[in-house]
Design a protein around this motif. Structure first.
Motif, mmCIF file in Angstrom:
data_model
loop_
_atom_site.group_PDB
_atom_site.id
_atom_site.type_symbol
_atom_site.label_atom_id
_atom_site.label_comp_id
_atom_site.label_asym_id
_atom_site.label_seq_id
_atom_site.Cartn_x
_atom_site.Cartn_y
_atom_site.Cartn_z
ATOM 1 N N LEU A 23 0.749 -1.307 -0.208
ATOM 2 C CA LEU A 23 -0.107 -0.053 -0.151
ATOM 3 C C LEU A 23 1.190 1.450 0.117
ATOM 4 C CD1 LEU A 23 -3.266 0.071 2.132
ATOM 5 C CD2 LEU A 23 -2.914 0.332 0.115
ATOM 6 N N HIS A 24 2.261 1.436 0.813
ATOM 7 C CA HIS A 24 2.941 2.465 0.865
ATOM 8 C C HIS A 24 3.376 3.053 -0.302
ATOM 9 C CE1 HIS A 24 5.794 -0.512 1.151
ATOM 10 N NE2 HIS A 24 6.978 0.429 0.818
ATOM 11 N N THR A 34 -6.579 7.290 -0.232
ATOM 12 C CA THR A 34 -8.056 6.524 0.091
ATOM 13 C C THR A 34 -7.644 5.279 -0.445
ATOM 14 O OG1 THR A 34 -9.046 8.414 0.046
ATOM 15 C CG2 THR A 34 -10.728 6.462 -0.094
ATOM 16 N N VAL A 35 -8.304 4.656 0.955
ATOM 17 C CA VAL A 35 -8.659 2.612 0.372
ATOM 18 C C VAL A 35 -9.881 2.380 0.004
ATOM 19 C CG1 VAL A 35 -7.960 0.446 1.155
ATOM 20 C CG2 VAL A 35 -6.830 2.403 1.360
ATOM 21 N N LYS A 36 -10.832 1.577 -0.910
ATOM 22 C CA LYS A 36 -11.666 1.948 -0.919
ATOM 23 C C LYS A 36 -11.778 -0.357 -0.487
ATOM 24 C CE LYS A 36 -14.631 4.190 -3.095
ATOM 25 N NZ LYS A 36 -14.963 4.169 -4.645
ATOM 26 N N ILE A 37 -12.111 -0.210 0.122
ATOM 27 C CA ILE A 37 -12.776 -2.161 0.691
ATOM 28 C C ILE A 37 -14.136 -2.079 -0.354
ATOM 29 C CG2 ILE A 37 -12.880 -3.430 2.774
ATOM 30 C CD1 ILE A 37 -11.823 -1.210 4.361
ATOM 31 N N ASP A 38 -13.260 -3.691 -0.922
ATOM 32 C CA ASP A 38 -14.333 -3.682 -1.920
ATOM 33 C C ASP A 38 -15.110 -4.828 -1.295
ATOM 34 O OD1 ASP A 38 -14.858 -4.374 -4.425
ATOM 35 O OD2 ASP A 38 -14.894 -6.222 -4.262
ATOM 36 N N ARG A 39 -16.711 -4.513 -1.741
ATOM 37 C CA ARG A 39 -17.654 -4.792 -1.861
ATOM 38 C C ARG A 39 -17.880 -6.453 -1.648
ATOM 39 N NH1 ARG A 39 -22.407 -6.862 -5.146
ATOM 40 N NH2 ARG A 39 -20.736 -5.910 -7.128
ATOM 41 N N THR A 56 -6.982 -3.533 7.278
ATOM 42 C CA THR A 56 -6.866 -3.228 5.853
ATOM 43 C C THR A 56 -7.049 -1.488 6.268
ATOM 44 O OG1 THR A 56 -7.865 -4.675 4.431
ATOM 45 C CG2 THR A 56 -7.758 -1.720 3.519
ATOM 46 N N VAL A 57 -7.648 -0.981 7.389
ATOM 47 C CA VAL A 57 -7.928 -0.417 7.823
ATOM 48 C C VAL A 57 -7.195 0.224 8.537
ATOM 49 C CG1 VAL A 57 -9.625 1.666 9.575
ATOM 50 C CG2 VAL A 57 -10.867 0.156 8.060
ATOM 51 N N ARG A 58 -6.617 -0.357 9.696
ATOM 52 C CA ARG A 58 -5.359 -0.061 10.460
ATOM 53 C C ARG A 58 -3.868 -0.228 10.030
ATOM 54 N NH1 ARG A 58 -5.239 -4.590 15.093
ATOM 55 N NH2 ARG A 58 -6.689 -4.223 15.932
ATOM 56 N N SER A 66 -2.212 3.367 9.097
ATOM 57 C CA SER A 66 -0.646 4.232 10.002
ATOM 58 C C SER A 66 -0.500 5.026 8.745
ATOM 59 C CB SER A 66 -0.342 2.793 10.427
ATOM 60 O OG SER A 66 -0.588 1.533 10.058
ATOM 61 N N LEU A 67 -0.854 5.000 7.791
ATOM 62 C CA LEU A 67 -0.290 5.227 6.317
ATOM 63 C C LEU A 67 -0.669 6.663 5.913
ATOM 64 C CD1 LEU A 67 0.323 1.960 4.125
ATOM 65 C CD2 LEU A 67 2.370 3.561 5.629
ATOM 66 N N GLY A 68 -1.272 7.469 6.641
ATOM 67 C CA GLY A 68 -2.664 8.370 6.463
ATOM 68 C C GLY A 68 -3.502 8.779 5.686
ATOM 69 N N MET A 69 -3.434 7.066 5.156
ATOM 70 C CA MET A 69 -5.090 6.914 4.621
ATOM 71 C C MET A 69 -6.374 7.118 5.040
ATOM 72 S SD MET A 69 -3.185 4.936 2.152
ATOM 73 C CE MET A 69 -1.202 4.482 1.638
ATOM 74 N N ASP A 70 -7.461 7.523 4.149
ATOM 75 C CA ASP A 70 -8.515 6.916 4.788
ATOM 76 C C ASP A 70 -8.877 5.746 4.402
ATOM 77 O OD1 ASP A 70 -9.790 8.109 3.057
ATOM 78 O OD2 ASP A 70 -10.560 9.846 3.898
ATOM 79 N N THR A 71 -10.766 5.415 4.371
ATOM 80 C CA THR A 71 -10.938 4.368 4.406
ATOM 81 C C THR A 71 -12.301 4.352 3.251
ATOM 82 O OG1 THR A 71 -11.864 3.097 6.303
ATOM 83 C CG2 THR A 71 -9.557 2.945 4.869
ATOM 84 N N VAL A 72 -12.696 3.925 2.879
ATOM 85 C CA VAL A 72 -14.502 3.624 2.299
ATOM 86 C C VAL A 72 -14.800 2.390 2.382
ATOM 87 C CG1 VAL A 72 -16.260 4.538 0.958
ATOM 88 C CG2 VAL A 72 -14.087 5.714 0.886
ATOM 89 N N ALA A 73 -15.976 1.808 2.668
ATOM 90 C CA ALA A 73 -15.880 0.572 2.309
ATOM 91 C C ALA A 73 -17.404 0.834 1.576
ATOM 92 C CB ALA A 73 -16.664 0.211 3.895
ATOM 93 N N GLU A 74 -17.503 -0.451 0.576
ATOM 94 C CA GLU A 74 -17.744 -0.191 -0.437
ATOM 95 C C GLU A 74 -19.217 -1.326 -0.544
ATOM 96 O OE1 GLU A 74 -16.134 0.257 -4.769
ATOM 97 O OE2 GLU A 74 -15.049 -0.882 -3.803
ATOM 98 N N GLY A 75 -20.674 -0.731 -1.406
ATOM 99 C CA GLY A 75 -20.984 -1.356 -1.586
ATOM 100 C C GLY A 75 -22.234 -2.201 -0.304
ATOM 101 N N ILE A 76 -22.241 -1.104 -0.006
ATOM 102 C CA ILE A 76 -22.395 -0.858 2.189
ATOM 103 C C ILE A 76 -24.464 -1.652 2.301
ATOM 104 C CG2 ILE A 76 -23.390 -0.413 4.604
ATOM 105 C CD1 ILE A 76 -20.619 0.981 4.375
#
Ligand code: C2E
Ligand code: MG
Ligand code: MG
Ligand code: MG
Length: 282
Positions: free
Chosen positions: A197-198, A204-209, A228-230, A234-244
């Protein structure tokens, strides 16, 4: 007997393949016309802020998703024509069209919605698009022409795309230099590795559905989402959970610390006016 059955099967496959090839070449010719005749349009799916112990934040952002209003086939989704557009050299024109249209809509919402306007606009990129030379200057021109603030634009690429070649990598760094944000789409599919990832200049990391859809039923998937979120954080990115799609999934990904969420639970992709109404509701 076996031989006859095999023969019949061949005939069946030949017909199926011919049908597919015909559909494809039909769509290819149609796609050239579609670009000229403005049959493509953009819908927007809200990306919400997930706030533990509070309701979701509706103004977080939107993702632009292209659609095709085909005169005979009705509404055709991107899965059916992005690949064709890439193969026949139309992806550049298609991508520029989507980016410009989305930036124009976004700028209009800033005026019409004021404080209720979405704060981030996500637009998908395909490999062939990012590989094109001179492409970053097209992005710069669209930003200038529309007045779109670069830091409110998030371009989404998939991992396989980002990892593949050095021209693509260089273009991604050029985009970052313009001030736009980058997101890694569909994370967890393909040969994802948290360790790599780094290496990518993403925000931003989008976590797949496929992970999110099992967040409430599988401990294994929960562990992967949490990791994945952790790592992203820790790399200064945020996350989106896809397909909720359910309240239960929403609750779990919020508890696991995902910053944002997207999915049918909150809203399906909407045409511009419907999105405005959705943003003004509540
Ligand atoms: P993506 O970027 O991962 O977009 C999310 C896809 O999941 C969208 O499908 C969206 O409608 C769908 N989705 C959202 N929430 C849910 C949910 O809760 N459940 C389910 N089952 N599905 C959900 P769509 O619009 O058909 O787009 C498919 C893919 O096509 C996108 O995946 C993206 O990779 C690509 N795409 C879309 N628009 C464009 C574009 O303008 N340019 C390029 N290059 N690719 C695009
Ligand atoms: Mg996307
Ligand atoms: Mg995605
Ligand atoms: Mg996905």
């Amino acid at each position: 007997n076996a031989k006859r059955a095999g023969g019949a099967r061949h005939v069946f496959f030949d017909q199926a393949m011919r049908g597919q090839a015909e559909r494809r070449s039909g769509l290819e010719a149609d796609l050239r016309r579609a670009l000229a005749e403005k049959e493509l349009f953009v819908v927007y799916q809200p990306v919400v802020g997930l706030q533990p112990g509070a309701g979701v934040d509706r103004g977080t952002g939107v993702e632009a998703l292209v659609r095709w209003r085909h005169p005979k086939r009705g509404i055709v989704g991107p899965v059916e024509f992005i690949g064709i557009a890439e193969e026949c050299g139309l992806i550049g024109a298609l991508g520029d069209y989507v980016l410009a249209a989305a930036c124009e809509d976004f700028m209009r919402w800033r005026t019409s919605l004021g404080p209720r306007a979405p704060r981030l606009l996500a637009v998908n990129l395909s490999r062939a698009q990012v590989a094109e030379t001179g492409w970053t200057s097209t992005v710069r021109e669209i930003l200038l022409a529309t007045g779109m603030p670069p830091h409110q634009l998030q371009l989404e690429v998939t991992e396989s795309l980002a990892a593949q070649d050095t021209a693509v990598q260089r273009h991604l760094h050029e985009l970052k230099a313009l001030g736009v944000k980058l997101a890694l789409d569909d994370f967890g599919t393909g040969y994802s590795s948290l360790a790599s990832l780094h290496l990518l200049p993403v925000d931003t990391v989008k976590i797949d559905r496929s992970f999110v859809s099992q967040a409430d039923t599988s401990a294994h998937h929960r562990v992967l989402i949490e990791a994945t979120v952790r790592v992203a954080h820790s790399l200064g990115m945020d996350t989106v959970a896809e397909g909720i799609e359910t309240e239960a999934q929403s609750r779990v990904v919020t508890e696991l610390g995902s910053d944002k969420g997207q999915g049918y639970l909150y809203s399906r992709p909407l045409a511009g006016p419907d999105l405005e109404a959705w943003l003004l509701a509540e």
